[in-house]
Design an enzyme around this catalytic site. Structure first.
Site, mmCIF file in Angstrom:
data_model
loop_
_atom_site.group_PDB
_atom_site.id
_atom_site.type_symbol
_atom_site.label_atom_id
_atom_site.label_comp_id
_atom_site.label_asym_id
_atom_site.label_seq_id
_atom_site.Cartn_x
_atom_site.Cartn_y
_atom_site.Cartn_z
ATOM 1 C CG PHE A 26 -1.662 -1.328 1.396
ATOM 2 C CD1 PHE A 26 -2.813 -1.597 0.662
ATOM 3 C CD2 PHE A 26 -1.180 -2.303 2.265
ATOM 4 C CE1 PHE A 26 -3.486 -2.810 0.800
ATOM 5 C CE2 PHE A 26 -1.851 -3.525 2.406
ATOM 6 C CZ PHE A 26 -2.995 -3.777 1.669
ATOM 7 C CB SER A 60 7.328 0.725 3.199
ATOM 8 O OG SER A 60 7.123 -0.303 4.153
ATOM 9 N N GLY A 83 -0.661 -9.604 10.035
ATOM 10 C CA GLY A 83 -1.592 -8.671 9.384
ATOM 11 C C GLY A 83 -2.223 -7.720 10.393
ATOM 12 C CB SER A 132 5.229 -2.201 17.237
ATOM 13 O OG SER A 132 3.923 -1.844 17.591
ATOM 14 C CG HIS A 152 -3.320 2.273 9.509
ATOM 15 N ND1 HIS A 152 -2.191 1.505 9.636
ATOM 16 C CD2 HIS A 152 -3.093 3.075 8.447
ATOM 17 C CE1 HIS A 152 -1.332 1.837 8.684
ATOM 18 N NE2 HIS A 152 -1.854 2.786 7.948
ATOM 19 C CG HIS A 177 2.026 5.575 4.529
ATOM 20 N ND1 HIS A 177 1.487 4.408 4.023
ATOM 21 C CD2 HIS A 177 2.131 6.440 3.487
ATOM 22 C CE1 HIS A 177 1.301 4.561 2.716
ATOM 23 N NE2 HIS A 177 1.673 5.781 2.364
HETATM 24 MG MG MG Z 1 0.442 2.654 4.991
#
Ligand code: MG
Length: 219
Positions: A26, A60, A83, A132, A152, A177
């Site tokens: 993405f 990325s 995921g 994380s 997110h 991002h």
């Molecule tokens: Mg992203």
């Protein structure tokens, strides 16, 4: 406008163009180039590593790793490889080809490793397979660069900010991002992180699509 890259970075990314095109993810090309440039421009000593939160299949990571390699800086890529919320069954960004038939869970690790090998970044990228926050709790040193592109959702995104941003040294870079000013374009949390960073000693240095790059001016 697509960012203009210095020749050494441009040449290396150009050589990886086919791999970039065939790697799921993405990250539009112009944003990926801006991402690579943001690390390339980090002038802190290379002993301060770059950290990427959320690597998925490594799109990325190709951009960041290529810049890190030119600086002889380590890039630590942190992902549990199960995921994010939005990749799970029933969600918008689910890809069923990524589900391991035995565990019935998403598994992006082997594809990520393949991407790193094909990009010739095995000596640059340190692969961390962990949540994380769990890894933040044991990573004690300062870092020179942070890219936030993990979960997110509200809780996960703000936890990533809380646990990782304090590790960025003065003069270091924070890239976020999926920052959308208009709620119609995407979820709120990354935009909230961007706003928090402006109140936490960071100054905006560049914008490319939904990518925001900031530098730490003060602690
Ligand atoms: Mg992203």
């Amino acid at each position: 406008m697509t960012p203009i890259l210095p020749p050494d970075l441009s040449n290396r990314l150009g050589a990886l163009s086919e791999l970039v095109g065939s790697t799921k993810g993405f990250m539009p090309r112009d944003e990926g180039m801006a991402l690579a440039l943001s690390l390339y421009n980090c002038d802190l000593d290379a002993r301060y590593p770059a950290v990427e939160i959320g690597s998925y299949i490594g799109l990325s990571t190709i951009y960041l790793g290529t810049a890190a390699k030119l600086q002889s800086r380590a890039l630590i890529s942190v992902d549990h490889h199960r995921g994010s919320e939005e990749n799970q069954i029933g969600w918008q960004f689910h890809d069923k080809s990524l589900v391991d038939p035995v565990s019935q869970k998403i598994d992006t690790l082997y594809l990520f490793r393949r991407t790193i090998e094909l990009a010739d970044l095995s000596e640059t990228v340190v692969i961390i397979v962990a949540d994380s926050q769990r890894y933040a709790a044991v990573h004690k040193g300062e870092i020179g660069y942070l890219f936030i592109d993990g979960g997110h959702g509200e809780t996960q995104a703000h936890q990533d900010f809380d646990s990782w941003v304090p590790k960025i040294k003065v003069g270091g870079i924070l890239a976020i991002h999926d920052v959308f000013e208009d709620p119609a374009d995407g979820g709120r949390p990354p935009f909230e992180l961007f706003q928090r960073s402006l109140q936490s000693g960071f100054v905006l240095t560049s914008i490319q699509g939904s990518l925001r790059v900031l530098v730490r001016a003060t602690l």
